[in-house]
Design an enzyme around this catalytic site. Sequence first.
Site, PDB file in Angstrom:
ATOM      1  N   ASP A   1       0.844  -1.192   0.000  1.00  0.00           N
ATOM      2  CA  ASP A   1       0.000   0.000   0.000  1.00  0.00           C
ATOM      3  C   ASP A   1       0.885   1.249   0.000  1.00  0.00           C
ATOM      4  O   ASP A   1       1.895   1.318   0.711  1.00  0.00           O
ATOM      5  CB  ASP A   1      -0.910  -0.006   1.238  1.00  0.00           C
TER       6      ASP A   1
ATOM      7  N   HIS B   1     -12.290  -1.117  -6.882  1.00  0.00           N
ATOM      8  CA  HIS B   1     -11.854  -2.392  -7.473  1.00  0.00           C
ATOM      9  C   HIS B   1     -11.622  -3.324  -6.293  1.00  0.00           C
ATOM     10  O   HIS B   1     -10.845  -2.979  -5.378  1.00  0.00           O
ATOM     11  CB  HIS B   1     -10.577  -2.188  -8.296  1.00  0.00           C
TER      12      HIS B   1
ATOM     13  N   HIS C   1     -10.539  -5.533  -3.398  1.00  0.00           N
ATOM     14  CA  HIS C   1      -9.240  -5.837  -2.812  1.00  0.00           C
ATOM     15  C   HIS C   1      -9.405  -6.082  -1.332  1.00  0.00           C
ATOM     16  O   HIS C   1     -10.373  -5.626  -0.723  1.00  0.00           O
ATOM     17  CB  HIS C   1      -8.260  -4.678  -3.032  1.00  0.00           C
TER      18      HIS C   1
ATOM     19  N   HIS D   1      -7.019  -5.772   2.349  1.00  0.00           N
ATOM     20  CA  HIS D   1      -5.810  -5.262   2.990  1.00  0.00           C
ATOM     21  C   HIS D   1      -5.273  -6.350   3.912  1.00  0.00           C
ATOM     22  O   HIS D   1      -6.038  -6.931   4.683  1.00  0.00           O
ATOM     23  CB  HIS D   1      -6.122  -4.042   3.862  1.00  0.00           C
TER      24      HIS D   1
HETATM   25  P1  5GP Z   1      -9.762   1.237   0.236  1.00  0.00           P
HETATM   26  O1  5GP Z   1     -10.123   2.366   1.123  1.00  0.00           O
HETATM   27  O2  5GP Z   1     -10.326   1.364  -1.128  1.00  0.00           O
HETATM   28  O3  5GP Z   1     -10.070  -0.099   0.888  1.00  0.00           O
HETATM   29  O4  5GP Z   1      -8.184   1.253   0.148  1.00  0.00           O
HETATM   30  C1  5GP Z   1      -7.470   1.656  -0.981  1.00  0.00           C
HETATM   31  C2  5GP Z   1      -6.003   1.646  -0.629  1.00  0.00           C
HETATM   32  O5  5GP Z   1      -5.273   1.840  -1.814  1.00  0.00           O
HETATM   33  C3  5GP Z   1      -5.586   2.745   0.343  1.00  0.00           C
HETATM   34  O6  5GP Z   1      -5.032   2.153   1.523  1.00  0.00           O
HETATM   35  C4  5GP Z   1      -4.540   3.547  -0.446  1.00  0.00           C
HETATM   36  O7  5GP Z   1      -3.449   3.954   0.339  1.00  0.00           O
HETATM   37  C5  5GP Z   1      -4.121   2.564  -1.519  1.00  0.00           C
HETATM   38  N1  5GP Z   1      -3.692   3.205  -2.766  1.00  0.00           N
HETATM   39  C6  5GP Z   1      -4.341   4.195  -3.443  1.00  0.00           C
HETATM   40  N2  5GP Z   1      -3.673   4.529  -4.555  1.00  0.00           N
HETATM   41  C7  5GP Z   1      -2.576   3.730  -4.584  1.00  0.00           C
HETATM   42  C8  5GP Z   1      -1.485   3.609  -5.512  1.00  0.00           C
HETATM   43  O8  5GP Z   1      -1.385   4.308  -6.519  1.00  0.00           O
HETATM   44  N3  5GP Z   1      -0.539   2.667  -5.213  1.00  0.00           N
HETATM   45  C9  5GP Z   1      -0.616   1.876  -4.106  1.00  0.00           C
HETATM   46  N4  5GP Z   1       0.370   0.981  -3.923  1.00  0.00           N
HETATM   47  N5  5GP Z   1      -1.629   1.964  -3.225  1.00  0.00           N
HETATM   48  C10 5GP Z   1      -2.596   2.876  -3.456  1.00  0.00           C
END
Ligand code: 5GP
Length: 118
Positions: A32, A101, A103, A105
Site C-alpha cells: 500500500d 476495485h 481488494h 488489505h
Molecule cells: P480502500 O479504502 O479502497 O479499501 O483502500 C485503498 C487503498 O489503496 C488505500 O489504503 C490507499 O493507500 C491505496 N492506494 C491508493 N492509490 C494507490 C497507488 O497508486 N498505489 C498503491 N500501492 N496503493 C494505493
Amino acid sequence: MYDPNNVFAKILRGELPVTRVYEDAHVLAFKDIRPAAPIHVLVVTKAPYTSFDDFSVHASKEEVIQFWGGVRETVHALKLSARGYRVITNVGADGGQEVPHFHVHILAGKPLGAKVCA
Ligand code: 5GP
C-alpha cells in the site's frame, strides 16, 4: 458499474508502478502506498469486480477459491502466519472504500490492537 480507469485497473495494466509481493493468474499483491501498519499489502483481483459485495454475488466458486488462495500465498510470501495479521475489506461509502476495485488489505508487523472505527 466497473470503472476501468480506477487506480488498481491502471496498476493491473502496468500503467502505474507498485512494489509487488505476490502475483498469479488471478491476483496481484503489492505494498500500500500509504501504509497503516509496518506491513500493509493489498491483494486485488485481476478480474474487474468493484467490491467484495460485487465479487461475493457475481464471482464463481472457482474464482472465490482462486482469490482466497492468492491471499493465502501472499500471507505465506510475507511469512506472517507465526506472528499473525489482519485481513480487511472496505465496501462502499460507509465502509470507507476509496478504490472501486475489489481488494483486501493485509495488515501486520506489530500488535494491531482493537478493531476500531476512526
Ligand atoms: P480502500 O479504502 O479502497 O479499501 O483502500 C485503498 C487503498 O489503496 C488505500 O489504503 C490507499 O493507500 C491505496 N492506494 C491508493 N492509490 C494507490 C497507488 O497508486 N498505489 C498503491 N500501492 N496503493 C494505493
